[in-house]
Design a protein around this motif. Sequence first.
Motif, PDB file in Angstrom:
ATOM      1  N   ASN A 167     -22.282  27.640  -6.268  1.00 51.17           N
ATOM      2  CA  ASN A 167     -21.178  26.992  -5.553  1.00 51.17           C
ATOM      3  C   ASN A 167     -20.151  26.394  -6.504  1.00 51.17           C
ATOM      4  O   ASN A 167     -20.224  26.597  -7.716  1.00 51.17           O
ATOM      5  CB  ASN A 167     -21.717  25.927  -4.599  1.00 51.17           C
ATOM      6  N   LEU A 168     -19.243  25.649  -5.929  1.00 50.10           N
ATOM      7  CA  LEU A 168     -18.264  24.892  -6.696  1.00 50.10           C
ATOM      8  C   LEU A 168     -18.614  23.415  -6.606  1.00 50.10           C
ATOM      9  O   LEU A 168     -19.004  22.933  -5.543  1.00 50.10           O
ATOM     10  CB  LEU A 168     -16.856  25.090  -6.125  1.00 50.10           C
ATOM     11  N   SER A 169     -18.477  22.730  -7.691  1.00 44.82           N
ATOM     12  CA  SER A 169     -18.680  21.293  -7.729  1.00 44.82           C
ATOM     13  C   SER A 169     -17.347  20.664  -8.097  1.00 44.82           C
ATOM     14  O   SER A 169     -16.661  21.153  -8.999  1.00 44.82           O
ATOM     15  CB  SER A 169     -19.743  20.943  -8.766  1.00 44.82           C
ATOM     16  N   MET A 170     -16.967  19.631  -7.386  1.00 47.41           N
ATOM     17  CA  MET A 170     -15.685  18.974  -7.649  1.00 47.41           C
ATOM     18  C   MET A 170     -15.905  17.474  -7.768  1.00 47.41           C
ATOM     19  O   MET A 170     -16.639  16.893  -6.976  1.00 47.41           O
ATOM     20  CB  MET A 170     -14.707  19.253  -6.504  1.00 47.41           C
ATOM     21  N   MET A 206       0.841  -1.185   0.000  1.00 50.35           N
ATOM     22  CA  MET A 206       0.000   0.000   0.000  1.00 50.35           C
ATOM     23  C   MET A 206       0.885   1.246   0.000  1.00 50.35           C
ATOM     24  O   MET A 206       1.874   1.309   0.724  1.00 50.35           O
ATOM     25  CB  MET A 206      -0.881   0.019   1.242  1.00 50.35           C
ATOM     26  N   LYS A 207       0.473   2.186  -0.773  1.00 49.96           N
ATOM     27  CA  LYS A 207       1.220   3.437  -0.844  1.00 49.96           C
ATOM     28  C   LYS A 207       0.857   4.343   0.325  1.00 49.96           C
ATOM     29  O   LYS A 207      -0.255   4.279   0.849  1.00 49.96           O
ATOM     30  CB  LYS A 207       0.892   4.141  -2.163  1.00 49.96           C
ATOM     31  N   SER A 208       1.806   5.183   0.714  1.00 45.93           N
ATOM     32  CA  SER A 208       1.510   6.112   1.807  1.00 45.93           C
ATOM     33  C   SER A 208       0.888   7.404   1.295  1.00 45.93           C
ATOM     34  O   SER A 208       0.203   8.090   2.046  1.00 45.93           O
ATOM     35  CB  SER A 208       2.766   6.406   2.619  1.00 45.93           C
ATOM     36  N   HIS A 209       1.116   7.735   0.018  1.00 41.29           N
ATOM     37  CA  HIS A 209       0.554   8.955  -0.582  1.00 41.29           C
ATOM     38  C   HIS A 209      -0.200   8.599  -1.855  1.00 41.29           C
ATOM     39  O   HIS A 209       0.225   7.739  -2.608  1.00 41.29           O
ATOM     40  CB  HIS A 209       1.673   9.921  -1.020  1.00 41.29           C
ATOM     41  N   TYR A 210      -1.279   9.309  -2.065  1.00 40.23           N
ATOM     42  CA  TYR A 210      -1.985   9.242  -3.343  1.00 40.23           C
ATOM     43  C   TYR A 210      -2.197  10.670  -3.823  1.00 40.23           C
ATOM     44  O   TYR A 210      -2.488  11.566  -3.028  1.00 40.23           O
ATOM     45  CB  TYR A 210      -3.351   8.556  -3.210  1.00 40.23           C
ATOM     46  N   VAL A 211      -2.053  10.869  -5.132  1.00 36.25           N
ATOM     47  CA  VAL A 211      -2.300  12.179  -5.741  1.00 36.25           C
ATOM     48  C   VAL A 211      -3.199  11.948  -6.947  1.00 36.25           C
ATOM     49  O   VAL A 211      -2.838  11.184  -7.852  1.00 36.25           O
ATOM     50  CB  VAL A 211      -0.985  12.866  -6.181  1.00 36.25           C
ATOM     51  N   TYR A 212      -4.355  12.604  -6.944  1.00 39.15           N
ATOM     52  CA  TYR A 212      -5.319  12.444  -8.032  1.00 39.15           C
ATOM     53  C   TYR A 212      -5.845  13.798  -8.477  1.00 39.15           C
ATOM     54  O   TYR A 212      -5.982  14.718  -7.664  1.00 39.15           O
ATOM     55  CB  TYR A 212      -6.513  11.583  -7.579  1.00 39.15           C
ATOM     56  N   PRO A 213      -6.185  13.892  -9.756  1.00 43.43           N
ATOM     57  CA  PRO A 213      -6.789  15.140 -10.246  1.00 43.43           C
ATOM     58  C   PRO A 213      -8.260  15.211  -9.860  1.00 43.43           C
ATOM     59  O   PRO A 213      -8.962  14.207  -9.832  1.00 43.43           O
ATOM     60  CB  PRO A 213      -6.634  15.028 -11.768  1.00 43.43           C
ATOM     61  N   VAL A 214      -8.680  16.416  -9.546  1.00 40.97           N
ATOM     62  CA  VAL A 214     -10.089  16.682  -9.286  1.00 40.97           C
ATOM     63  C   VAL A 214     -10.494  17.831 -10.203  1.00 40.97           C
ATOM     64  O   VAL A 214      -9.728  18.783 -10.393  1.00 40.97           O
ATOM     65  CB  VAL A 214     -10.356  16.997  -7.790  1.00 40.97           C
ATOM     66  N   VAL A 215     -11.640  17.711 -10.824  1.00 40.86           N
ATOM     67  CA  VAL A 215     -12.148  18.766 -11.704  1.00 40.86           C
ATOM     68  C   VAL A 215     -13.012  19.707 -10.870  1.00 40.86           C
ATOM     69  O   VAL A 215     -13.904  19.266 -10.136  1.00 40.86           O
ATOM     70  CB  VAL A 215     -12.965  18.180 -12.879  1.00 40.86           C
ATOM     71  N   VAL A 216     -12.718  20.991 -10.982  1.00 37.08           N
ATOM     72  CA  VAL A 216     -13.467  22.015 -10.254  1.00 37.08           C
ATOM     73  C   VAL A 216     -14.339  22.767 -11.263  1.00 37.08           C
ATOM     74  O   VAL A 216     -13.823  23.341 -12.220  1.00 37.08           O
ATOM     75  CB  VAL A 216     -12.518  23.004  -9.536  1.00 37.08           C
ATOM     76  N   GLU A 217     -15.655  22.706 -11.036  1.00 35.81           N
ATOM     77  CA  GLU A 217     -16.613  23.403 -11.900  1.00 35.81           C
ATOM     78  C   GLU A 217     -17.326  24.471 -11.077  1.00 35.81           C
ATOM     79  O   GLU A 217     -17.743  24.209  -9.957  1.00 35.81           O
ATOM     80  CB  GLU A 217     -17.669  22.428 -12.432  1.00 35.81           C
ATOM     81  N   ARG A 218     -17.478  25.649 -11.627  1.00 36.70           N
ATOM     82  CA  ARG A 218     -18.213  26.715 -10.940  1.00 36.70           C
ATOM     83  C   ARG A 218     -19.650  26.712 -11.454  1.00 36.70           C
ATOM     84  O   ARG A 218     -19.900  26.667 -12.652  1.00 36.70           O
ATOM     85  CB  ARG A 218     -17.572  28.074 -11.200  1.00 36.70           C
ATOM     86  N   THR A 219     -20.593  26.751 -10.495  1.00 31.78           N
ATOM     87  CA  THR A 219     -22.003  26.897 -10.848  1.00 31.78           C
ATOM     88  C   THR A 219     -22.449  28.281 -10.385  1.00 31.78           C
ATOM     89  O   THR A 219     -21.644  29.048  -9.859  1.00 31.78           O
ATOM     90  CB  THR A 219     -22.869  25.813 -10.160  1.00 31.78           C
ATOM     91  N   ASP A 220     -23.720  28.591 -10.533  1.00 23.33           N
ATOM     92  CA  ASP A 220     -24.227  29.895 -10.090  1.00 23.33           C
ATOM     93  C   ASP A 220     -24.120  30.090  -8.585  1.00 23.33           C
ATOM     94  O   ASP A 220     -23.975  31.204  -8.103  1.00 23.33           O
ATOM     95  CB  ASP A 220     -25.697  30.072 -10.508  1.00 23.33           C
TER      96      ASP A 220
END
Length: 138
Positions: A17-20, A1-15
């Motif tokens: 709030n933010l959706s990720m 098992m790895k000690s770190h994970y790094v993943y992309p998250v998409v950030v979308e702006r709505t009227d």
Amino acid sequence: MKSHYVYPVVVERTDTNLSMYFPDFPGTAVTSVELAEGLSRAKELLAARALELEEAGQPLPAPSEPEQIELEDPSDRIVFVEVFMPPYRDAAENKAVTKNCTLPKWLRDAADEAGLNFSQILQSGLKEALGIENRNTL
């Protein structure tokens, strides 16, 4: 098992709030009014999903490269979320779980009347029966 994970998250702006969402983990999403709060929630979500897969013995998907991710709107952004897993694994190991126990009614009543803590007594009894003091002495 790895000690770190790094993943992309998409950030979308709505009227309002933010959706990720994580493209590599379908069905995972968080919403937030502020970016910092949203990224914190995204990190917690990533840690929870990683723990789920680890506990099930399933591999985590390889993180997508930014150029592989299709953005729906020109204002969408890709942000990378990193999670250091040992504290999350420790918390999961020490999480309290419910275990039903059957005992005679008269014994339950006597223990209730005496104000005894069933969980504490069961934990102490199990540790004694197993000859352990804590998780590190297994």
